[in-house]
Design an enzyme around this catalytic site. Sequence first.
Site, short mmCIF file in Angstrom:
data_model
loop_
_atom_site.label_atom_id
_atom_site.label_comp_id
_atom_site.label_asym_id
_atom_site.label_seq_id
_atom_site.Cartn_x
_atom_site.Cartn_y
_atom_site.Cartn_z
N LYS A 1 0.84 -1.20 0.00
CA LYS A 1 0.00 0.00 0.00
C LYS A 1 0.87 1.25 0.00
O LYS A 1 2.07 1.19 0.27
CB LYS A 1 -0.94 0.00 1.21
CG LYS A 1 -0.23 0.02 2.55
CD LYS A 1 -1.22 0.01 3.69
CE LYS A 1 -0.50 0.04 5.04
NZ LYS A 1 -1.43 0.12 6.18
N ARG B 1 -10.61 1.22 15.21
CA ARG B 1 -10.57 1.76 13.84
C ARG B 1 -11.74 1.21 13.02
O ARG B 1 -12.73 1.89 12.82
CB ARG B 1 -9.21 1.44 13.20
CG ARG B 1 -8.99 2.14 11.86
CD ARG B 1 -7.53 2.12 11.46
NE ARG B 1 -6.98 0.77 11.30
CZ ARG B 1 -5.70 0.54 10.98
NH1 ARG B 1 -4.86 1.54 10.82
NH2 ARG B 1 -5.26 -0.70 10.84
N HIS C 1 -6.39 -6.10 13.84
CA HIS C 1 -5.10 -5.41 13.77
C HIS C 1 -4.67 -5.05 15.18
O HIS C 1 -5.43 -4.43 15.93
CB HIS C 1 -5.20 -4.15 12.91
CG HIS C 1 -3.87 -3.62 12.50
ND1 HIS C 1 -3.17 -4.14 11.44
CD2 HIS C 1 -3.09 -2.65 13.02
CE1 HIS C 1 -2.03 -3.50 11.30
NE2 HIS C 1 -1.95 -2.58 12.27
N ARG D 1 0.54 -10.74 7.12
CA ARG D 1 0.58 -9.48 6.37
C ARG D 1 1.95 -8.85 6.62
O ARG D 1 2.20 -8.27 7.67
CB ARG D 1 -0.54 -8.54 6.83
CG ARG D 1 -1.94 -9.15 6.80
CD ARG D 1 -3.02 -8.11 7.12
NE ARG D 1 -2.83 -7.47 8.41
CZ ARG D 1 -3.45 -7.81 9.54
NH1 ARG D 1 -4.31 -8.83 9.53
NH2 ARG D 1 -3.24 -7.15 10.66
N TYR E 1 14.63 31.48 2.77
CA TYR E 1 13.44 32.28 3.08
C TYR E 1 13.38 32.63 4.56
O TYR E 1 13.71 31.82 5.43
CB TYR E 1 12.17 31.52 2.70
CG TYR E 1 11.93 31.40 1.21
CD1 TYR E 1 11.62 32.53 0.45
CD2 TYR E 1 12.00 30.17 0.58
CE1 TYR E 1 11.39 32.41 -0.92
CE2 TYR E 1 11.76 30.05 -0.79
CZ TYR E 1 11.46 31.18 -1.53
OH TYR E 1 11.23 31.07 -2.88
N CYS F 1 13.46 24.82 0.88
CA CYS F 1 12.57 25.43 -0.12
C CYS F 1 11.70 24.36 -0.78
O CYS F 1 11.85 23.17 -0.51
CB CYS F 1 13.39 26.16 -1.17
SG CYS F 1 14.62 27.30 -0.52
N MET F 2 10.81 24.78 -1.65
CA MET F 2 9.95 23.82 -2.33
C MET F 2 10.77 22.84 -3.18
O MET F 2 10.46 21.64 -3.23
CB MET F 2 8.94 24.55 -3.24
CG MET F 2 7.99 23.61 -3.96
SD MET F 2 6.84 24.46 -5.05
CE MET F 2 5.73 25.20 -3.85
N ASP F 3 11.83 23.33 -3.82
CA ASP F 3 12.57 22.52 -4.79
C ASP F 3 14.06 22.41 -4.50
O ASP F 3 14.76 21.69 -5.21
CB ASP F 3 12.39 23.10 -6.19
CG ASP F 3 10.95 23.50 -6.47
OD1 ASP F 3 10.10 22.61 -6.44
OD2 ASP F 3 10.70 24.70 -6.68
#
Length: 370
Positions: A40, A140, A169, A221, A266, A312-314
């Site tokens: 998953k 859950r 679980h 699992r 920043y 930063c973002m990138d």
Amino acid sequence: MVKSIYRPTKITIDTRAIRKNLRTVSQRISKNQALFAVVKANGYGHGAVQIAKIAEDEGVDGFCVATIDEGIELREAGITLPILVLGLVEVSTLPVVSEYQLSIPVATTEWLDLAIQEYQRNPWKQPVAVHVALDTGMGRIGFLTSAELHHAYQRLQAPAFLFEGIFTHFATADQADTSYWLEQKEKFFAMIETLPEQPRYVHVTNSATLIWHEPLGNMVRYGVAMYGLNPSSDALDPAYPLVPALSLSSKLMQVKKLPVGSGVGYGHTYETTADEWIGTIPIGYADGYVRKLQGFHVLIEGEFCKIVGRVCMDQLMVRLPHEMPVGTRVTLVGVDGQNQITLQDMASYIGTIHYEVACLFSERVPRVYE
């Protein structure tokens, strides 16, 4: 999100590590226990389809995913083994579930009643395989009492369904105190013993249960441990070796000497206290390398280099010990020389678990399999 293949930032997956972890668990379970690989969340950030194909080659018996779409992705990639969706689904999706031969959990009699009504109006192609979820203490999903379980069992005799499995679980399988784990275990087996028949799969064993307890039921699992990650983070040592499969690397794209008193990033949150060599690396929070990692470190030429200024973002910036060539390799997760940075190191720094760190890495970062 498009993969950025024309920059040097990449995740490398050691396929030998995945295989070794799978072979280790295969030796610890009995022949009558099915092994389902949990892929998953894009294989915990490692790549669902690629990991599934490796696991299939290693002889697993099936797969677990979280959503219908994740199951469809595996089917469309040619996976024919059983696939169990672990998340609850809406009744309206059952024709799709049937079409792609997915198994799903059920948790309420109300849902079963609605599903039977829908089937009577518009029957799907073949019965939907269901796994009954029991809530033994997770809070859950799942039935709470034996009475609820028996009501569900009666409804599962309808032609709309195939009663394929039953599970719970554990909430504390990765903790040193086993008392709550034992309570859940006892409640689960007491509930299923009241059923007129047992389904094909009875499963409670996840990675943590297998490592620190015992392989209960007839299906395992196997999730985070398959990727070489300790289910308890750093609270308990694993009972057997786990080999981490994921590393993250990039390169220095610019190196410059900033004079004393220069701001970096920043918000002007970092200022040089002397003349400092600063390197810029092409990775940021849009790649899943979050802003909270300001002040953490990377490895360059085997040395820890501190992240200075806000991520930063990138891009992000690091303080270098001396001038280094543009193009020098940067290790963000993995081994460089005598030092190492793990996903757990990152998780501990930002106050979370390594599961989350691995899942945060976005699709923009290419995965390379070696």
